[in-house]
Scaffold this motif. Structure first.
Motif, short mmCIF file in Angstrom:
data_model
loop_
_atom_site.label_atom_id
_atom_site.label_comp_id
_atom_site.label_asym_id
_atom_site.label_seq_id
_atom_site.Cartn_x
_atom_site.Cartn_y
_atom_site.Cartn_z
N ALA A 135 -1.51 -2.48 14.75
CA ALA A 135 -0.34 -1.60 14.80
C ALA A 135 0.26 -1.36 13.41
O ALA A 135 0.75 -0.27 13.12
CB ALA A 135 0.73 -2.17 15.73
N ASP A 136 0.21 -2.39 12.55
CA ASP A 136 0.73 -2.23 11.18
C ASP A 136 -0.06 -1.19 10.40
O ASP A 136 0.51 -0.38 9.66
CB ASP A 136 0.71 -3.57 10.43
CG ASP A 136 1.73 -4.56 10.96
OD1 ASP A 136 2.71 -4.11 11.60
OD2 ASP A 136 1.54 -5.76 10.73
N LEU A 137 -1.37 -1.22 10.58
CA LEU A 137 -2.22 -0.25 9.89
C LEU A 137 -2.01 1.16 10.44
O LEU A 137 -2.01 2.13 9.69
CB LEU A 137 -3.69 -0.68 10.02
CG LEU A 137 -4.66 -0.18 8.98
CD1 LEU A 137 -4.18 -0.46 7.57
CD2 LEU A 137 -6.03 -0.82 9.20
N GLU A 138 -1.80 1.25 11.74
CA GLU A 138 -1.52 2.55 12.34
C GLU A 138 -0.19 3.11 11.83
O GLU A 138 -0.08 4.29 11.51
CB GLU A 138 -1.49 2.42 13.87
CG GLU A 138 -1.37 3.75 14.57
CD GLU A 138 -1.50 3.61 16.08
OE1 GLU A 138 -0.96 4.49 16.77
OE2 GLU A 138 -2.11 2.63 16.55
N ASP A 139 0.81 2.24 11.74
CA ASP A 139 2.11 2.63 11.21
C ASP A 139 1.98 3.08 9.74
O ASP A 139 2.59 4.06 9.33
CB ASP A 139 3.10 1.48 11.34
CG ASP A 139 4.51 1.86 10.93
OD1 ASP A 139 5.00 2.92 11.37
OD2 ASP A 139 5.11 1.09 10.15
N VAL B 59 0.85 -1.20 0.00
CA VAL B 59 0.00 0.00 0.00
C VAL B 59 0.88 1.24 0.00
O VAL B 59 0.63 2.20 -0.74
CB VAL B 59 -0.97 0.01 1.20
CG1 VAL B 59 -1.70 1.34 1.30
CG2 VAL B 59 -1.97 -1.14 1.10
N GLU B 60 1.92 1.23 0.80
CA GLU B 60 2.82 2.38 0.85
C GLU B 60 3.49 2.60 -0.51
O GLU B 60 3.58 3.73 -1.00
CB GLU B 60 3.88 2.22 1.93
CG GLU B 60 4.77 3.43 2.06
CD GLU B 60 5.80 3.31 3.16
OE1 GLU B 60 6.41 4.35 3.49
OE2 GLU B 60 6.01 2.20 3.69
N ARG C 4 -6.49 5.40 10.06
CA ARG C 4 -6.35 5.53 11.51
C ARG C 4 -7.58 4.94 12.23
O ARG C 4 -7.44 4.25 13.25
CB ARG C 4 -6.17 6.99 11.91
CG ARG C 4 -4.82 7.56 11.52
CD ARG C 4 -4.61 8.93 12.16
NE ARG C 4 -3.53 9.66 11.55
CZ ARG C 4 -2.25 9.41 11.70
NH1 ARG C 4 -1.86 8.42 12.44
NH2 ARG C 4 -1.34 10.16 11.11
N PHE C 5 -8.76 5.22 11.70
CA PHE C 5 -9.98 4.68 12.28
C PHE C 5 -9.97 3.15 12.25
O PHE C 5 -10.26 2.50 13.26
CB PHE C 5 -11.21 5.23 11.54
CG PHE C 5 -12.50 4.65 12.02
CD1 PHE C 5 -13.08 5.10 13.19
CD2 PHE C 5 -13.14 3.64 11.30
CE1 PHE C 5 -14.28 4.56 13.65
CE2 PHE C 5 -14.33 3.09 11.74
CZ PHE C 5 -14.90 3.55 12.92
N GLN C 6 -9.61 2.59 11.10
CA GLN C 6 -9.55 1.14 10.96
C GLN C 6 -8.49 0.54 11.90
O GLN C 6 -8.70 -0.52 12.47
CB GLN C 6 -9.24 0.74 9.51
CG GLN C 6 -10.34 1.05 8.54
CD GLN C 6 -11.62 0.28 8.85
OE1 GLN C 6 -11.59 -0.85 9.31
NE2 GLN C 6 -12.74 0.93 8.61
#
Length: 174
Positions: A150-154, A91-92, A141-143
């Motif tokens: 933590a991976d999604l937040e990162d 995604v990045e 961030r919501f998800q």
């Protein structure tokens, strides 16, 4: 046919006449994934009488709206697929490509347009894209909060660092 003419020409020369610009715009609409033509457009010239300049600016605005919408839809589709595969790094990478692709749409910055027109177009589209980007990061961030991932937040943090990349000259190189 115009599309055949454009294909043969392969955009080795930048557009200078109003008709050449219209041909290029048509090509971009028909081939939104083509990046070569956008690079060529940045060295084009705009020497039109005021009425033609107004028409050019209207066509440019329409092109940018359509192309940005297409690129956002394509980006979101790819992001969804990557998230289904649990690939935040993908995604990045896709986000970096997306920012680069959007930065190419700011080709008009190099044209000899009246500064107020150039600024209005730049700020309008940069703001539109920025709102989209903030909403996207906010959704990540919501998800992340909902799933305690933590991976999604990162990923959301890394994506936020890209914010505005589409409007920074020279950020990307070939």
């Amino acid at each position: 046919m115009m599309a055949d003419y454009i294909s043969e020409r392969e955009f080795q020369t930048a557009p200078a006449t109003y008709q050449e610009w219209l041909d290029c715009f048509r090509f971009i609409r028909e081939h939104p994934e083509n990046h070569t033509v956008l690079r060529t457009l940045s060295s084009g010239s705009v020497c039109f009488v005021p009425r033609m300049l107004d028409m050019f600016l209207q066509r440019l605005d329409e092109l940018l709206q359509e192309t940005i919408r297409w690129r956002i839809a394509r980006f979101l589709s790819r992001v969804d697929a990557l998230l289904e595969d649990h690939d935040p790094d993908g995604v990045e990478l896709e986000a970096i490509r997306f920012c680069h692709n959007l930065s190419e749409l700011f080709f008009f910055e190099n044209l000899d347009l009246p500064e107020d027109c150039r600024r209005q177009i730049r700020e309008g589209y940069a703001d539109q894209i920025d709102r989209f980007w903030r909403k996207l990061v906010s959704e990540f961030r919501f998800q992340a909060d909902e799933s305690r991932n933590a991976d999604l937040e990162d990923l959301a943090d890394r994506l936020m660092q890209l914010r505005g990349a589409w409007n920074r000259k020279g950020m990307y190189t070939e």
